[in-house]
Every structure is written in structure tokens, then in C-alpha cells.
Design an enzyme around this catalytic site. Sequence first.
Site, mmCIF file in Angstrom:
data_model
loop_
_atom_site.group_PDB
_atom_site.id
_atom_site.type_symbol
_atom_site.label_atom_id
_atom_site.label_comp_id
_atom_site.label_asym_id
_atom_site.label_seq_id
_atom_site.Cartn_x
_atom_site.Cartn_y
_atom_site.Cartn_z
ATOM 1 N N CYS A 119 30.803 17.389 75.992
ATOM 2 C CA CYS A 119 31.109 17.974 77.297
ATOM 3 C C CYS A 119 30.065 19.033 77.665
ATOM 4 O O CYS A 119 28.917 18.685 77.897
ATOM 5 C CB CYS A 119 32.535 18.529 77.294
ATOM 6 S SG CYS A 119 33.138 18.797 78.957
ATOM 7 N N TYR A 120 30.408 20.302 77.658
ATOM 8 C CA TYR A 120 29.393 21.311 77.983
ATOM 9 C C TYR A 120 28.191 21.186 77.048
ATOM 10 O O TYR A 120 27.042 21.383 77.463
ATOM 11 C CB TYR A 120 30.006 22.713 77.884
ATOM 12 C CG TYR A 120 29.019 23.820 78.212
ATOM 13 C CD1 TYR A 120 28.665 24.082 79.524
ATOM 14 C CD2 TYR A 120 28.427 24.587 77.195
ATOM 15 C CE1 TYR A 120 27.746 25.079 79.836
ATOM 16 C CE2 TYR A 120 27.514 25.588 77.489
ATOM 17 C CZ TYR A 120 27.175 25.834 78.813
ATOM 18 O OH TYR A 120 26.270 26.815 79.119
ATOM 19 N N GLU A 137 37.450 14.818 70.274
ATOM 20 C CA GLU A 137 38.219 15.556 69.274
ATOM 21 C C GLU A 137 39.704 15.670 69.600
ATOM 22 O O GLU A 137 40.498 16.020 68.740
ATOM 23 C CB GLU A 137 37.618 16.960 69.089
ATOM 24 C CG GLU A 137 37.778 17.936 70.251
ATOM 25 C CD GLU A 137 36.727 17.775 71.359
ATOM 26 O OE1 GLU A 137 36.127 16.689 71.468
ATOM 27 O OE2 GLU A 137 36.532 18.724 72.136
ATOM 28 N N LYS A 142 44.749 25.309 57.262
ATOM 29 C CA LYS A 142 46.034 25.309 56.553
ATOM 30 C C LYS A 142 46.330 23.969 55.870
ATOM 31 O O LYS A 142 46.776 23.929 54.722
ATOM 32 C CB LYS A 142 47.144 25.612 57.563
ATOM 33 C CG LYS A 142 48.502 25.790 56.951
ATOM 34 C CD LYS A 142 48.672 27.208 56.560
ATOM 35 C CE LYS A 142 50.050 27.525 56.064
ATOM 36 N NZ LYS A 142 50.149 28.936 55.690
ATOM 37 N N HIS A 153 35.989 14.280 75.558
ATOM 38 C CA HIS A 153 36.314 15.015 74.324
ATOM 39 C C HIS A 153 36.829 14.062 73.238
ATOM 40 O O HIS A 153 37.999 13.680 73.274
ATOM 41 C CB HIS A 153 37.374 16.084 74.617
ATOM 42 C CG HIS A 153 36.841 17.217 75.421
ATOM 43 N ND1 HIS A 153 36.227 18.302 74.840
ATOM 44 C CD2 HIS A 153 36.797 17.417 76.754
ATOM 45 C CE1 HIS A 153 35.834 19.141 75.784
ATOM 46 N NE2 HIS A 153 36.170 18.632 76.957
ATOM 47 N N SER A 174 52.831 36.424 47.525
ATOM 48 C CA SER A 174 53.923 36.556 48.488
ATOM 49 C C SER A 174 54.951 35.447 48.301
ATOM 50 O O SER A 174 56.019 35.495 48.878
ATOM 51 C CB SER A 174 53.352 36.476 49.901
ATOM 52 O OG SER A 174 52.917 35.151 50.159
ATOM 53 N N GLY A 175 54.584 34.444 47.523
ATOM 54 C CA GLY A 175 55.469 33.281 47.413
ATOM 55 C C GLY A 175 55.050 32.182 48.376
ATOM 56 O O GLY A 175 55.503 31.059 48.281
ATOM 57 N N GLY A 176 54.161 32.508 49.324
ATOM 58 C CA GLY A 176 53.677 31.527 50.293
ATOM 59 C C GLY A 176 52.530 30.702 49.723
ATOM 60 O O GLY A 176 51.977 31.029 48.666
ATOM 61 N N VAL A 177 52.167 29.650 50.447
ATOM 62 C CA VAL A 177 51.189 28.709 49.911
ATOM 63 C C VAL A 177 49.779 29.327 49.816
ATOM 64 O O VAL A 177 49.039 29.047 48.864
ATOM 65 C CB VAL A 177 51.184 27.380 50.718
ATOM 66 C CG1 VAL A 177 50.844 27.601 52.177
ATOM 67 C CG2 VAL A 177 50.248 26.369 50.112
ATOM 68 N N ASP A 178 49.409 30.192 50.735
ATOM 69 C CA ASP A 178 48.031 30.701 50.727
ATOM 70 C C ASP A 178 47.769 31.595 49.513
ATOM 71 O O ASP A 178 46.764 31.438 48.820
ATOM 72 C CB ASP A 178 47.730 31.473 52.019
ATOM 73 C CG ASP A 178 48.057 30.650 53.245
ATOM 74 O OD1 ASP A 178 47.959 29.419 53.143
ATOM 75 O OD2 ASP A 178 48.431 31.225 54.270
ATOM 76 N N SER A 179 48.681 32.533 49.271
ATOM 77 C CA SER A 179 48.455 33.392 48.110
ATOM 78 C C SER A 179 48.625 32.593 46.818
ATOM 79 O O SER A 179 47.957 32.857 45.821
ATOM 80 C CB SER A 179 49.359 34.631 48.132
ATOM 81 O OG SER A 179 50.707 34.272 47.972
ATOM 82 N N ALA A 180 49.502 31.592 46.847
ATOM 83 C CA ALA A 180 49.705 30.782 45.640
ATOM 84 C C ALA A 180 48.435 30.005 45.289
ATOM 85 O O ALA A 180 48.001 29.975 44.127
ATOM 86 C CB ALA A 180 50.869 29.817 45.858
ATOM 87 N N GLY A 189 32.630 24.030 76.477
ATOM 88 C CA GLY A 189 32.726 25.447 76.827
ATOM 89 C C GLY A 189 33.024 25.587 78.296
ATOM 90 O O GLY A 189 32.858 24.635 79.066
#
Length: 555
Positions: free
Chosen positions: A124-125, A213, A411, A211, A265-271, A97
Site C-alpha cells: 500500500c503506502y 496481511e 504472545k 493488504h 506471577s503465575g502467568g505464561v510470560d514470566s513462566a 501508512g
Amino acid sequence: MDNQNTSHRIATSDDVEVSTYLEIAKELHGEQPAPQPEITTSTARETIAIIDFGSQYSHLIARRVRECHVYCELIAYDEPWQKIASLKPKGIILSGGPASVYQQGAPLAPPEIYESNLPILGICYGMQVITHQLGGEVAPATKHEYGQAILHISDKDCPLFAGLPSSLPVWMSHGDQIVELPHGFKSLAYTENSPAAAIGSDRNIFGLQFHPEVIHTPQGKTIIQNFLYRVCGCEGTWTPSNFISETIENLREQVKEGRVICALSGGVDSAVTATLVHRAVGNQLTCIFVNNGLLRREEPERALRTFRDKLKMNVIYVDASRRFLRRLKGVTDPELKRRRIGEEFIKVFERKAAQLGKVDFLAQGTLYPDVIESTTKETKAAARIKTHHNVGGLPAKMSLRLIEPLRYLFKDEVREVGLALGLPEDIVWRQPFPGPGLAIRIIGEVTPEKLEILRAADWIVMNEIKKANLYRQLWQSFAVLTDLKSVGVMGDYRTYGYLVAVRAVTSQDAMTADWARLPYDLLARISSRIVNEVPGVNRVVYDITSKPPSTIEWE
Ligand code: XMP
């Protein structure tokens, strides 16, 4: 303001089109209480709680933990201990942070974490917080450390460093350092400028000044994995198939005999969202696919083939192209285009949904980054705007309850779940496509003729990129039809045709993007095909600006 992308879009989800519309619905219907998502985290999951102190890397910590097949949630540092305890975590990570612990009012962790007997890793922080809260001392460092450093491990038996060499490159970014360790702690590793670059106590509380990550700490993931598996005793149960079975079970329990609608919508998330709900409750789900006339070539047909024919879902297809085009007549301002399209979508969607009779739930493909934006402390103000984009007024007006099965997924996890669900690869790997579609890739007024030109040019770009095997590597790639005409020569004739721009970018999250260094011969093929095959176009340019200062879309 007019010509900027002023809508606050959530770049991580390509269901943003729906989200953006929901926000407009909220404005249309007035302020309504935002519905709360119904799906909650299962406490049976092996979970790590990440206390977020506002580091720009906090999301990355969560991603690394998930990559190790361990579920985790980010929790703002000022949330009460009960919230953390309710997750029944197997361990706690304190993020980095921007603050300094010795400053008045510096953010600290709920003190109960130290009494919980849970393993703790401060980064770190986060390490300075542990030091400060457990009685040690942190002070400004005489030498700041930013960038690469070499970590020398002094305690070879420390489980965090199992399987690692005695020296390794790490990424530092700090101006404070520990001058006195808390009681019961010792230094486990050092760098040239930090005598206590890693600390630990026999109570399984650890701190790292660097870090682990970030990719600049190449072996950082091993350190995180060691913490999860060797210190917290995790087994790595966070897998797509476990997620799918757990989610389906939760959905069944929640929806019971109710009816669900979902805007495809045809996109991956709604699919993926629709497929999960469909697996859970079958034909109690009805999807609505609105063709706004601004889609890419063959897009509506492809979506229907997949969802209706292949996946056997109930899909209501609405061809509203003419209505949308009417509303766009004479409109040149990008924000007005967005607004008109959004309003029209809401009207069409609501009308269709109303015809279905009683509906109880709205399923939506909100992703975790959108949720993080709205819950972590540092982004609370900005987040509210974004949340409204995601969970707007539509469900409230229609008194629907919200289902967001992807609410805790990144995602890449959505894509993995999509693959595990057996969704076709071209849906799973589809590049994000904006809700207002081709309307914001046509500079100036949108007309049927211009849409035809753009669809043809865009089709060539997409197919050539796919043929060159670059589609997945690019965040987005597409054509833009500018409002500019220029002189050319074809055969013996003078031409006066449109200028098409090709845009291809690489990006992690669309917040920043770089223009893709496409091979020249690919660009040459795209250019010559567009000019030869698309009537009305006689010049092609390639956009070589990054974001910032440009944006990905031209409008
Ligand atoms: P920009 O152009 O701001 O785009 O760099 C960032 C990401 O957002 C998408 N985008 C939109 N998505 N409605 C959407 O649903 C919109 O109005 C919109 N404008 C841009 C863009 O495609 C990129 O992925």
C-alpha cells in the site's frame, strides 16, 4: 479521572503486573536511567526487515511473516540504513501508512535500500514510496478504494502469485494511486479501480496496492510466503526449538557466573522467561513469588507446585497477604488500590532480593508488542509512557541488568515456546490476570470476607468455562463482586445478598474486546451454582458490554 483505568497497561503481557510495579518503583526512587535490555538479535538468523510507516496493520505484517517461520523486526522508517543493514536481512518489506508520498515531508525509506540488491516488497503506502523514490508518480485516486476488491493477475509467472488462482479477493484501503510506474517496472495485477494493483521489476522489487496481511485477503499469507521463500530465499528457520536453543546459548554467554532474579506471577510470560533462564543457568536463577492475598483460589499453591516441585527452580515464596490487605483497608478508589498494591509489591520484592546478596540480572517477560509500541515512529510519544511501565526504576535502583528473552516474541509465539519447553498447558494457556488481582474485581473496599466470596464465585466461573471447553477461546473470563446488595428469596426466607457479575470477553490484544456470546445453559449453570454455593450472593448478572465503551475489568 478517579474511577477510570488510568494506568497505561500493556495488555499483551500478563507480566504487566510486574511492569506496572516497576513503573511505580521508578516514581518511588526518582528518575533513573532505564536499563537497556541485554539480549540482542542474533545476526545469524534469517531475518526480514519491515520498515514501518505507521500503518495500523504493521504488527500484522510482522505476525504473518513469523507465522511463515521467518524472523522479522519492525523498524521505524526514520531509522538509518545502518540499523537495517545490521540485521543482515534477506529482504525488506515496506509497510502501509497514513501519509501521501506527494505531501511535503512525507515519510520515505532510506534510499540505500534500493542499492542493496535485496528483495523489497512495498505494501500500500510502501508501494507508493517505492514508486515515488524510484521516479514514478503517485496522485490522488479519482475513485478511492476501501474494502474488498477482486484482483486479476496479469503476470502468471510472477513468483508472488505462485499457486494462486488468476482472480482473488483482496482488501484495499487507499486514496492514492500510481499514475506512472518507475522505470523498469510493470503492472502484474489489476482491480476494477487500480490498473496497477501489483507492480514489479526484474530487480526483485515488488509493490502491492492491497493488504495481504489482513484476514480479508484470504490468500494474502500465500503471497507473503511466496515473497519470503521464492523471492528472498528464506528457509523458515524461525521455530520454537531454534529460538529456545539460540536463547539459551545467548543467556549463558551473557549471564556467565552471574545471579539472576525473576518475579514469578503465575502467568505464561514470566513462566516462559524463568524457564528459559533456568535452562540456561540453572540455580543461578532465583524466582520470587509474592502472594499479595489478591490471587485466585489455589493460585499460589499451583504456581509453587509447578515451579518448585516440578521444574525444580529456586523459588522464594513470600506470603505478604496481610500487609497488602492492611494497605487496602478503607481504600475504594481503583487507582489508589493499584498504587498501594504496586508500592507494596516493590517493597516486598526489593527486601527479598536484598536478602539474596549480590544479584546481577533481573529477568523480565516483556513481549514484542510492548517493544514495538516504544520504537515505532507513530507511537513514540505514547510509547515512552508504556516503556516506563515495562522497564521501570527497579533494576536501576538495585543496579541490576535487564534480561528480556521474550523481547522479540508475540504472545502466541510465547505460548508455542512454553509448550516446546514442556510447561504445563494450564500455565501456557492461562488467561491474563491483572497485577492488582481480585482487588480491582471487588468494587469498593477489599476485605477478607469479600475476597472469600469472590474467590468462590470466580472458581465456579472458571471451572464451568473450562468444562464447557471455552477457556482457551476467551481472552478472559471471571467474576466481579459488586458493591450492590439486592433482595432475594431462598426457601421461605427473604435474603439480602451481593450481586455478582460475570464477565467473559473475546479479544486479540485487550485493546478492544467483545463480550462473549456464552451459551444460555452455561450461563444458567454458572448463575445457579454461584447462588447455591456461595454464601452471601443471591443474584448474578452477565456483562454484555464491549470495550470500548467499557473496559474489560470493572475497575
Ligand atoms: P481494561 O480493564 O483496561 O484491561 O480493559 C485491559 C487488560 O489489562 C488488564 N488490567 C491490568 N493489568 N494491572 C495489570 O497488570 C492493572 O492494573 C490492570 N488493569 C487491567 C486486564 O485484565 C486486561 O487484560
